[in-house]
Structures are given as C-alpha cells and as structure tokens.
Motif scaffolding. Structure first.
Motif, PDB file in Angstrom:
ATOM      1  N   SER A   9      42.913  46.343  34.861  1.00 28.13           N
ATOM      2  CA  SER A   9      42.530  46.501  36.277  1.00 28.13           C
ATOM      3  C   SER A   9      42.658  47.949  36.731  1.00 28.13           C
ATOM      4  O   SER A   9      41.831  48.459  37.487  1.00 28.13           O
ATOM      5  CB  SER A   9      43.395  45.602  37.160  1.00 28.13           C
ATOM      6  OG  SER A   9      43.186  44.246  36.865  1.00 28.13           O
ATOM      7  N   ILE A  10      43.717  48.649  36.254  1.00 28.56           N
ATOM      8  CA  ILE A  10      43.903  50.058  36.616  1.00 28.56           C
ATOM      9  C   ILE A  10      42.726  50.884  36.131  1.00 28.56           C
ATOM     10  O   ILE A  10      42.173  51.708  36.865  1.00 28.56           O
ATOM     11  CB  ILE A  10      45.230  50.582  36.025  1.00 28.56           C
ATOM     12  CG1 ILE A  10      46.423  49.938  36.732  1.00 28.56           C
ATOM     13  CG2 ILE A  10      45.301  52.106  36.166  1.00 28.56           C
ATOM     14  CD1 ILE A  10      47.765  50.255  36.102  1.00 28.56           C
ATOM     15  N   ILE A  11      42.322  50.672  34.861  1.00 27.71           N
ATOM     16  CA  ILE A  11      41.222  51.458  34.301  1.00 27.71           C
ATOM     17  C   ILE A  11      39.928  51.160  35.057  1.00 27.71           C
ATOM     18  O   ILE A  11      39.135  52.058  35.358  1.00 27.71           O
ATOM     19  CB  ILE A  11      41.104  51.165  32.789  1.00 27.71           C
ATOM     20  CG1 ILE A  11      42.355  51.674  32.053  1.00 27.71           C
ATOM     21  CG2 ILE A  11      39.855  51.801  32.195  1.00 27.71           C
ATOM     22  CD1 ILE A  11      42.409  51.281  30.579  1.00 27.71           C
ATOM     23  N   THR A  12      39.708  49.874  35.383  1.00 29.27           N
ATOM     24  CA  THR A  12      38.471  49.498  36.100  1.00 29.27           C
ATOM     25  C   THR A  12      38.439  50.115  37.510  1.00 29.27           C
ATOM     26  O   THR A  12      37.416  50.662  37.942  1.00 29.27           O
ATOM     27  CB  THR A  12      38.376  47.966  36.211  1.00 29.27           C
ATOM     28  OG1 THR A  12      38.398  47.408  34.896  1.00 29.27           O
ATOM     29  CG2 THR A  12      37.117  47.550  36.917  1.00 29.27           C
ATOM     30  N   GLU A  13      39.557  50.041  38.232  1.00 28.04           N
ATOM     31  CA  GLU A  13      39.606  50.527  39.618  1.00 28.04           C
ATOM     32  C   GLU A  13      39.512  52.043  39.697  1.00 28.04           C
ATOM     33  O   GLU A  13      38.860  52.594  40.586  1.00 28.04           O
ATOM     34  CB  GLU A  13      40.897  50.059  40.300  1.00 28.04           C
ATOM     35  CG  GLU A  13      40.922  48.568  40.640  1.00 28.04           C
ATOM     36  CD  GLU A  13      39.926  48.218  41.715  1.00 28.04           C
ATOM     37  OE1 GLU A  13      39.626  49.083  42.587  1.00 28.04           O
ATOM     38  OE2 GLU A  13      39.433  47.080  41.704  1.00 28.04           O
ATOM     39  N   ARG A  14      40.152  52.773  38.737  1.00 28.02           N
ATOM     40  CA  ARG A  14      40.135  54.238  38.831  1.00 28.02           C
ATOM     41  C   ARG A  14      38.768  54.803  38.484  1.00 28.02           C
ATOM     42  O   ARG A  14      38.453  55.935  38.819  1.00 28.02           O
ATOM     43  CB  ARG A  14      41.225  54.828  37.944  1.00 28.02           C
ATOM     44  CG  ARG A  14      40.915  54.826  36.447  1.00 28.02           C
ATOM     45  CD  ARG A  14      42.117  55.259  35.646  1.00 28.02           C
ATOM     46  NE  ARG A  14      41.786  55.411  34.210  1.00 28.02           N
ATOM     47  CZ  ARG A  14      42.675  55.672  33.255  1.00 28.02           C
ATOM     48  NH1 ARG A  14      43.969  55.796  33.615  1.00 28.02           N
ATOM     49  NH2 ARG A  14      42.321  55.804  31.990  1.00 28.02           N
TER      50      ARG A  14
END
Length: 309
Positions: free
Chosen positions: A270-275
């Motif tokens: 989720s972190i990689i997708t959101e950033r």
C-alpha cells in the motif's frame, strides 16, 4: 434762533410727572392702535432735557402714554415718538406759546348757560367751577418756573407715576430678555449644526491617522514558545529521514528495516502504491492513507529508524 423742528425721541427715554391712571385705558388703547396703524403720531409732544439722553414731558401726556401703550403692543414699531425738544435759546418763547394755546383750548370748551349764568364745559354737563381736573389743565404742570404746583402733583400721584415708570421699564426688560433669549437659542443651534458637520470629518481623519500608524508599524516578532533543544532537533531530523525512507526505499528494503516494527507485507504494498500517486508529506498523512497502519506502528517505525539508521 434756529427753526423749530420735531425730533424722534425714544419712548423709553421719557419720563412723566403725571400718572398714567389719569387717562382712560380705552382711549389710550384706541390712540395706540391708530399710532401703529398710521405709522406715527400726528401731534408731537413737548419735552425738555433732564439728563444724558433723558427727557421729561412738558406737554402731551396723553399722547405720550398712548405711545407707551403702542410700544407695549409692538415694541419695534413703537420705539420712538415725535417731540419738540425745549432748548435754552427757545424754551421761554415756546412756553409762552404753549400757555396761550392752552388758555385758548379751555375757552373754546366753555359755554355760558343762559338760565344759570354758569360756565359749562361743552364736553360734559358739569359747571366749569365744579370740574376738578379739566383735561387741558392736567397737562399744564411745569409750564414756567414760578407756577404754583397744583393738587394733582401730590405725593400719591408721584408714587403712581413712579409705579408706571417701573412697569414700563419691566416690560422693556422682558422684551429685551425675550430678544436676547431668541438670539442665544439661534447661536446654540448654529453651534450644534457646525459640530454635527465637523464630527464625520473628525472621525474620518482619526481613522485615516490610525490606519497610517498601523501601516508604519513593523509586525512584531513571534515569540519563541519552545526552547530549541538539540535532542529534539535530532529526533525531528531522524523523523524526517524515516519519512523520506517511506517515500524512497524499495519493497525489500522497507521489509528488511521495518518488519520488526510491525510493518506487514500488505502495508508495504500500500505504501508503494500510494507514494506513486503522491509522496507522503507527513507521518499523519501516511497513517491516514495506508490501511492497517496505525499511530502506534508509525511510532515504532520512527523509533527503529532512529536507533539503527
């Protein structure tokens, strides 16, 4: 000897030794109204000076009191009266002329009754001898210096005359007070109008000055609320590094560094997708945007990064 001309004399400057009560009020009122309607008196009175701008009546008492009544009715119209003023060079001759005119006026009013032989005043039914105060003789006092005062010049009559003079002066003072009160009221109204006109200008000027003062003043420096402590600065610096790590590390790096802090694999995804959509600007935004990432986990991540980075 200069020619005789009537002068206009202020009614309030004239005094009389004959009381006003000697004349009928109705007749005085009638003549006063006629004086006002016609604009003056056709028969000038005779006066002599008895002081600075002061006069005493010699002849024309009835006309004088009619003029006084006219002034009481309308002060502006009845201020003056026509009068012959006795002077040193003509007084004796004029008094002689006046005496002859008076005697002639008395003779014209007297007729003899053929039945009784008495002389009667043709204006009344009384014998001449029984007339105590013929009108013509009431106005004769002070015709010459050697004349004996008549009974009309008694103390009572003099007191009555003084009372009439006081009443006249009181009326004059009342009229003057009313005029001054009116002038004062007008002055006050004008002053209030000027104040009302000036107030908006003064308020506007005051506001303009205050605005200029505020513009000229430099903004005050913000007070330091928290003292700058090196340890806090270090934590903040490391916290910013941790935030940068969330925005830049790969999936394997994030898993290697933050797995012990409680960061799960799905959270890293989720972190990689959101950033990719938008980098995190704060830890709070990261907590809100990442499902399953709570505040306690974020604190552990920051603490671990501070210890081992």
């Amino acid at each position: 000897m200069k020619k005789l001309f009537p002068s206009l004399v202020a009614v309030k400057r004239i005094t009389s030794t004959v009381p006003r009560s000697n004349f009928a009020d109705a007749e005085l009122e009638k003549l006063a109204r006629l004086i006002l309607d016609s604009g003056g008196l056709i028969n000038p009175i005779i006066v002599r000076r008895n002081g600075m701008d002061a006069y005493e009546i010699v002849d024309g008492y009835f006309e004088y009191y009619a003029a006084v009544r006219a002034k009481e009715i309308e002060s502006l119209k009845g201020e003056t009266i026509g009068a012959f003023i006795l002077e040193e060079e003509n007084e004796e001759l004029l008094l002689q002329q006046l005496e002859i005119l008076r005697k002639t006026a008395i003779t014209e009013n007297l007729v003899e009754n053929p039945e009784t032989g008495f002389l009667y005043d043709n204006t009344s039914s009384q014998p001449a001898d029984s007339i105590k105060n013929p009108v013509s003789w009431v106005e004769v006092p002070n015709l010459c210096e050697n004349q004996t005062p008549q009974e009309s010049s008694t103390l009572e009559q003099r007191l009555t005359s003084i009372e009439a003079q006081f009443a006249s002066q009181i009326n004059e003072l009342k009229a003057e007070y009313a005029r001054e009160q009116k002038v004062l009221a007008q002055s006050i109204q004008e002053f209030e109008n000027r104040i009302l006109q000036q107030v908006p200008l003064l308020v506007e000027a005051g506001l303009a000055n205050r605005i200029n003062e505020l513009k000229s003043e430099s903004p005050p420096e913000k007070p330091v609320v928290v003292e700058r402590i090196p340890e806090v600065e270090n934590v903040t610096s490391e916290s910013m590094s941790a935030l940068e790590a969330l925005n830049t590390l790969t999936k394997s790096e994030l898993l290697a560094n933050f797995k012990d802090a409680g960061l799960k694999s799905h959270m890293i995804d989720s972190i990689i997708t959101e950033r990719k959509v938008q980098q995190f600007v704060s830890f709070t935004s990261a907590v809100k945007r990442i499902d399953g990432l709570g505040e306690k986990t974020m604190i552990k991540i920051i603490d671990k990064w501070h210890k081992y980075s």
